[in-house]
Design an enzyme around this catalytic site. Structure first.
Site, short mmCIF file in Angstrom:
data_model
loop_
_atom_site.label_atom_id
_atom_site.label_comp_id
_atom_site.label_asym_id
_atom_site.label_seq_id
_atom_site.Cartn_x
_atom_site.Cartn_y
_atom_site.Cartn_z
NE ARG A 51 -28.58 -5.57 -7.74
CZ ARG A 51 -29.36 -5.26 -6.72
NH1 ARG A 51 -28.96 -4.34 -5.88
NH2 ARG A 51 -30.53 -5.83 -6.56
CE LYS A 148 -48.39 -0.72 -14.80
NZ LYS A 148 -49.81 -0.85 -14.70
CG HIS A 240 -52.95 -0.10 -18.62
ND1 HIS A 240 -51.77 -0.09 -19.31
CD2 HIS A 240 -52.72 -0.83 -17.51
CE1 HIS A 240 -50.86 -0.78 -18.63
NE2 HIS A 240 -51.42 -1.24 -17.54
P1 NAP Z 1 -37.98 -7.83 -10.15
O1 NAP Z 1 -38.55 -9.19 -10.25
O2 NAP Z 1 -37.70 -7.24 -8.79
O3 NAP Z 1 -36.61 -7.85 -10.97
C1 NAP Z 1 -35.72 -6.77 -10.96
C2 NAP Z 1 -34.51 -7.14 -11.81
O4 NAP Z 1 -33.61 -6.04 -11.80
C3 NAP Z 1 -33.75 -8.36 -11.33
O5 NAP Z 1 -33.23 -9.03 -12.44
C4 NAP Z 1 -32.63 -7.72 -10.51
O6 NAP Z 1 -31.58 -8.64 -10.44
C5 NAP Z 1 -32.32 -6.51 -11.38
N1 NAP Z 1 -31.68 -5.41 -10.65
C6 NAP Z 1 -32.09 -4.83 -9.50
N2 NAP Z 1 -31.22 -3.87 -9.13
C7 NAP Z 1 -30.25 -3.84 -10.07
C8 NAP Z 1 -29.06 -3.07 -10.23
N3 NAP Z 1 -28.67 -2.13 -9.36
N4 NAP Z 1 -28.30 -3.30 -11.32
C9 NAP Z 1 -28.65 -4.26 -12.22
N5 NAP Z 1 -29.75 -5.02 -12.12
C10 NAP Z 1 -30.54 -4.82 -11.03
O7 NAP Z 1 -38.86 -6.74 -10.91
P2 NAP Z 1 -39.85 -7.00 -12.15
O8 NAP Z 1 -41.16 -7.43 -11.63
O9 NAP Z 1 -39.16 -7.84 -13.16
O10 NAP Z 1 -40.06 -5.52 -12.68
C11 NAP Z 1 -39.09 -4.78 -13.40
C12 NAP Z 1 -39.71 -3.45 -13.81
O11 NAP Z 1 -40.82 -3.69 -14.66
C13 NAP Z 1 -40.27 -2.64 -12.63
O12 NAP Z 1 -40.11 -1.28 -12.90
C14 NAP Z 1 -41.75 -3.00 -12.62
O13 NAP Z 1 -42.53 -1.99 -12.04
C15 NAP Z 1 -41.99 -3.10 -14.11
N6 NAP Z 1 -43.14 -3.95 -14.47
C16 NAP Z 1 -43.19 -5.25 -14.05
C17 NAP Z 1 -44.26 -6.04 -14.42
C18 NAP Z 1 -44.33 -7.49 -14.03
O14 NAP Z 1 -45.26 -8.16 -14.48
N7 NAP Z 1 -43.41 -8.00 -13.22
C19 NAP Z 1 -45.28 -5.51 -15.21
C20 NAP Z 1 -45.20 -4.18 -15.63
C21 NAP Z 1 -44.12 -3.42 -15.25
P3 NAP Z 1 -30.43 -8.52 -9.30
O15 NAP Z 1 -31.12 -8.33 -7.99
O16 NAP Z 1 -29.66 -9.79 -9.42
O17 NAP Z 1 -29.63 -7.34 -9.68
#
Ligand code: NAP
Length: 484
Positions: A51, A148, A240
């Site tokens: 976004r 996940k 896992h």
């Molecule tokens: P994050 O840092 O909160 O990033 C979320 C991303 O989604 C941001 O780019 C955000 O950008 C975008 N987003 C949020 N709402 C949106 C919408 N309505 N439309 C379009 N884009 C949107 O989360 P993350 O840590 O990267 O994790 C992402 C997913 O991977 C989650 O399900 C998490 O559980 C999973 N995961 C993460 C990790 C990790 O190491 N981080 C590991 C395993 C799994 P905007 O706010 O600009 O839209």
């Protein structure tokens, strides 16, 4: 040894959540490493979508910073980063609204392989899938990648599966469990099914028990809010550890083919016995030198969520009846390590007499750190003094054995993303597998809730609650030490 890098076809990859933590830490640096390795052909495009109102230049700056911070010090030829950045684009898109979708549709080339990585919370999976179809970006060959947590119980996992299945066929859905992309995890299959040595012994006649340990030294600081809603069972065991158990316990598939492998893993999950309450120990870490206790990091000061779990599991089939599997995982434990120990039975009779003592073989498979395998073999203790026996390790560190190539193997995310582009689902979880794992997990969690089970405290940087030692000791066994 020369590593073979086979380039994939040119592709378009859209990363929804392209500005998020996962994209910055894993996906974008991983793609850059594959580009440096020559695996991503020119003509491919990587499009970030979120976004946030950024232009392509700003997103390229984010990509550059991500590569510099999380690229693992990868150095490439001069100009490589610029060439990689030339493949990068960005579109402002709202998964829940119509903003940006028409523009994104103009950028995705249907004549190429196209993949859509849902690096966003699971609450957006259905919205993204629906809009990809509505804006005519996907066809029968498109792939979607989901992260996940895939649900928090059977009901939510089924709902997620259904929301994706409305728009995509199961053959197009790639559910990531990054453990499956680890080199050594795949090696489990190579070791078992590529060698004559182990498989004939890989059953309850010869294996006394198997231990699987995934230990972390870090606590939940910084992500307590998220973690407290899941706990070790949902966060680690359901996915896992269950996957590791499946790879260790499954029957040989007829071929190394996605459905053949996943059919066998599913059979293991379906053969799991429900776990008796006295075969589970839950724990919560106490304060240590430099970090507060678990409850300080979460919103609920009386939280009953476990940061540690140990359990004894039984697989009801011909191969494993009578061989227990002990699983253990937790935070703030003594060392960061993931390993599997296959403990073989004692020799049925010692020709060396009682003085020689009891000896048995153990195969330890280290998933991290220092990936490798150790096989304990019994030999004669050198020197005079009769036939005294001693167990010595045949130790193989993959890094040492395979030389520089081992250091250059793709990390889990790199491998898995390239598999998506190749269209190979072997290392991804199938929908029915995820649901079967939740069905088994739900029973256990419901039992805790019904009994108002409270986790046992354990010292930070220890081996977990003493009850976990007592649980395995009741069977006359001991946990292998948690060490790197
Ligand atoms: P994050 O840092 O909160 O990033 C979320 C991303 O989604 C941001 O780019 C955000 O950008 C975008 N987003 C949020 N709402 C949106 C919408 N309505 N439309 C379009 N884009 C949107 O989360 P993350 O840590 O990267 O994790 C992402 C997913 O991977 C989650 O399900 C998490 O559980 C999973 N995961 C993460 C990790 C990790 O190491 N981080 C590991 C395993 C799994 P905007 O706010 O600009 O839209």
């Amino acid at each position: 040894m020369v590593s073979r890098v086979i380039p994939v076809e040119p592709f378009d990859l859209v990363i929804f959540g392209g500005t998020g933590d996962l994209a910055r830490r894993k996906i974008l640096p991983g793609l850059f490493r594959r580009y440096c390795a020559g695996q991503i052909p020119d003509g491919s495009m990587i499009i970030g979508a979120a976004r946030g109102d950024h232009d392509a230049g700003e997103f390229r700056t984010l990509v550059t910073e991500a590569v510099q911070e999380f690229g693992g010090g990868r150095t490439c030829e001069d100009g490589t980063l610029d060439a990689f950045l030339a493949m990068i684009d960005y579109v402002t898109v709202d998964a829940r609204g119509d903003t940006g979708w028409a523009e994104l549709a103009t950028k995705v080339r249907k004549e190429l392989v196209n993949a859509f990585y849902f690096s966003v919370g699971p609450g957006l999976f259905g919205d993204l899938a629906e809009r990809l179809q509505r804006f005519d970006m996907a066809d029968d060959d498109s792939r979607i990648v989901v992260e996940k947590p895939f649900g928090r119980d059977l009901e939510t996992a089924k709902a997620l599966n259904a929301s994706l299945a409305k728009h995509f066929d199961e053959t197009q859905i790639y559910r990531i469990d990054h453990y499956l992309g680890k080199e050594t995890v795949q090696n489990l299959m190579a070791v078992r099914f590529g060698n004559m040595l182990f498989e004939p012994l890989w059953n309850s006649q010869y294996v006394d028990h198997i231990q699987i340990t995934v230990a972390e030294t870090v606590g939940v600081s910084g992500r307590g809010g998220y973690y407290d809603k899941s706990g070790a069972m949902r966060d680690m065991v359901q996915n896992h550890l269950m996957q590791l158990l499946c790879l260790i316990a499954m029957e040989p598939p007829a071929k190394f083919d996605p459905d053949a492998v996943r059919d066998e893993k599913l059979k293991v999950i379906r053969a799991l016995e429900p776990v008796e309450p006295h075969h589970i120990v839950r724990g919560q870490y106490s304060a240590g030198d430099d970090e507060a206790d678990y409850r300080t990091h979460v919103e609920d000061p009386s939280s009953k969520t476990e940061s540690f779990i140990a359990m004894k599991m039984a697989i009801s089939n011909w191969r494993w009846a009578g061989t227990p599997f002990y699983l253990r995982t937790g935070k703030r434990l003594k060392a960061r390590t993931s390993d599997i120990t296959v403990v073989f039975k004692d020799a049925p009779h010692s020709i060396f007499g009682a003085k020689a003592g009891q000896h048995n073989n153990e195969l330890r498979i280290r998933l991290q750190p220092n990936e490798g395998m150790t096989l304990d073999v019994t030999i004669k203790e050198p020197g005079p003094g009769g036939m005294r026996l001693v167990d010595v390790p045949l130790d193989m560190s993959f890094a040492e054995a395979l030389g520089p190539d081992a250091a250059d193997v793709p990390d889990a995310y790199e491998r898995l993303i390239m598999d998506v582009i190749r269209g190979n689902q072997t290392l991804f979880m199938r929908g029915d597998e995820v649901e079967a794992a939740w069905a088994w997990t739900d029973l256990i969690i419901e039992g805790w809730q019904a009994r108002a089970d409270v986790p046992k405290p354990y010292d930070a940087l220890s081996e977990g609650p003493t009850d976990a030692m007592a649980m395995i000791a009741r069977d006359g066994r001991i946990w292998r030490p948690i060490k790197t």
